[in-house]
Design a protein around this motif. Structure first.
Motif, short mmCIF file in Angstrom:
data_model
loop_
_atom_site.label_atom_id
_atom_site.label_comp_id
_atom_site.label_asym_id
_atom_site.label_seq_id
_atom_site.Cartn_x
_atom_site.Cartn_y
_atom_site.Cartn_z
N MET A 1 0.83 -1.20 0.00
CA MET A 1 0.00 0.00 0.00
C MET A 1 0.88 1.26 0.00
N PRO A 2 0.41 2.31 -0.67
CA PRO A 2 1.24 3.52 -0.81
C PRO A 2 1.22 4.42 0.43
N ILE A 3 1.61 3.84 1.57
CA ILE A 3 1.65 4.59 2.82
C ILE A 3 2.98 4.37 3.54
N PRO A 4 4.10 4.64 2.86
CA PRO A 4 5.39 4.39 3.51
C PRO A 4 5.52 5.18 4.80
N GLY A 5 6.10 4.54 5.78
CA GLY A 5 6.25 5.17 7.09
C GLY A 5 5.11 4.83 8.02
N PHE A 6 3.98 4.41 7.47
CA PHE A 6 2.82 4.08 8.29
C PHE A 6 2.43 2.61 8.16
N GLN A 7 3.07 1.89 7.25
CA GLN A 7 2.72 0.50 6.99
C GLN A 7 2.85 -0.36 8.24
N LEU A 8 3.89 -0.14 9.00
CA LEU A 8 4.12 -0.91 10.21
C LEU A 8 2.97 -0.73 11.20
N PHE A 9 2.55 0.51 11.40
CA PHE A 9 1.48 0.80 12.35
C PHE A 9 0.14 0.26 11.88
N PHE B 1 6.33 0.81 -5.92
CA PHE B 1 5.26 1.81 -6.10
C PHE B 1 5.15 2.26 -7.56
N THR B 2 6.27 2.31 -8.26
CA THR B 2 6.21 2.63 -9.69
C THR B 2 5.46 1.54 -10.44
N PHE B 3 5.76 0.28 -10.14
CA PHE B 3 5.05 -0.82 -10.78
C PHE B 3 3.57 -0.81 -10.40
N ASN B 4 3.27 -0.59 -9.12
CA ASN B 4 1.86 -0.54 -8.69
C ASN B 4 1.11 0.58 -9.39
N TYR B 5 1.75 1.71 -9.57
CA TYR B 5 1.11 2.84 -10.27
C TYR B 5 0.83 2.46 -11.72
N TRP B 6 1.81 1.86 -12.37
CA TRP B 6 1.61 1.43 -13.76
C TRP B 6 0.49 0.40 -13.86
N LEU B 7 0.52 -0.61 -12.99
CA LEU B 7 -0.48 -1.68 -13.01
C LEU B 7 -1.88 -1.12 -12.73
N GLY B 8 -2.01 -0.33 -11.69
CA GLY B 8 -3.31 0.26 -11.35
C GLY B 8 -3.82 1.16 -12.44
N GLY B 9 -2.94 1.97 -13.01
CA GLY B 9 -3.35 2.86 -14.10
C GLY B 9 -3.79 2.08 -15.32
N THR B 10 -3.10 1.00 -15.61
CA THR B 10 -3.45 0.15 -16.76
C THR B 10 -4.82 -0.51 -16.54
#
Length: 142
Positions: free
Chosen positions: A31-39, A71-80
């Motif tokens: 998920m695109p929430i770096p820094g908060f993923q652990l919490f 995140f770059t791959f996820n952005y490409w995949l989601g956009g596609t």
């Protein structure tokens, strides 16, 4: 892989709960929430009764070295998948300011990242759950 197995085997709990926690952490790690993923992973694991240590360990599949690629791959995949095109360009490094960059870039960027993150997260969760259970099964039969 051996270091990861050693850390997983050191966690107390049933293989089912450890694998479930690891799968949750693997999903949240996409998920695109770096820094908060652990919490987030810790909170959800606590709420639904999965192994918290395994969930927190698995979140680190995205880190300073892998985050930009994932995140770059996820952005490409989601956009596609969503049919979204944008002129958004990823920063060279992923840090806490990444969330601010995503939210100020428009909802299409956020939607693409979330969709791609869910797709790769589901795959990552399924694969990691399977592998952790397999490792425990192999360890038991030795």
């Amino acid at each position: 892989m051996t270091i990861l197995k050693t850390k997983i085997f050191a966690i107390e709990g049933s293989p089912k709960h450890i694998a479930g926690g690891f799968a949750l952490g693997s999903f949240i790690g996409m998920m695109p929430i770096p820094g908060f993923q652990l919490f987030v992973s810790l909170g959800i694991a606590s709420l639904i009764g999965l192994n918290k240590k395994a969930a927190c360990l698995a979140v680190f599949n995205t880190n300073l070295f892998t985050g930009a690629f994932i995140f770059t791959f996820n952005y490409w995949l989601g956009g596609t998948v969503l049919g979204i095109s944008s002129e958004f360009h990823f920063p060279d490094t992923i840090g806490l300011d990444f969330i601010h960059i995503v939210f100020t870039s428009g909802k299409n960027v956020l939607y693409a990242l979330l969709a791609g993150g869910c797709i790769t997260g589901l795959f990552s969760a399924w694969l990691s759950h399977y592998l952790v259970l397999l490792w425990f099964r192999k360890k038991t039969y030795r």
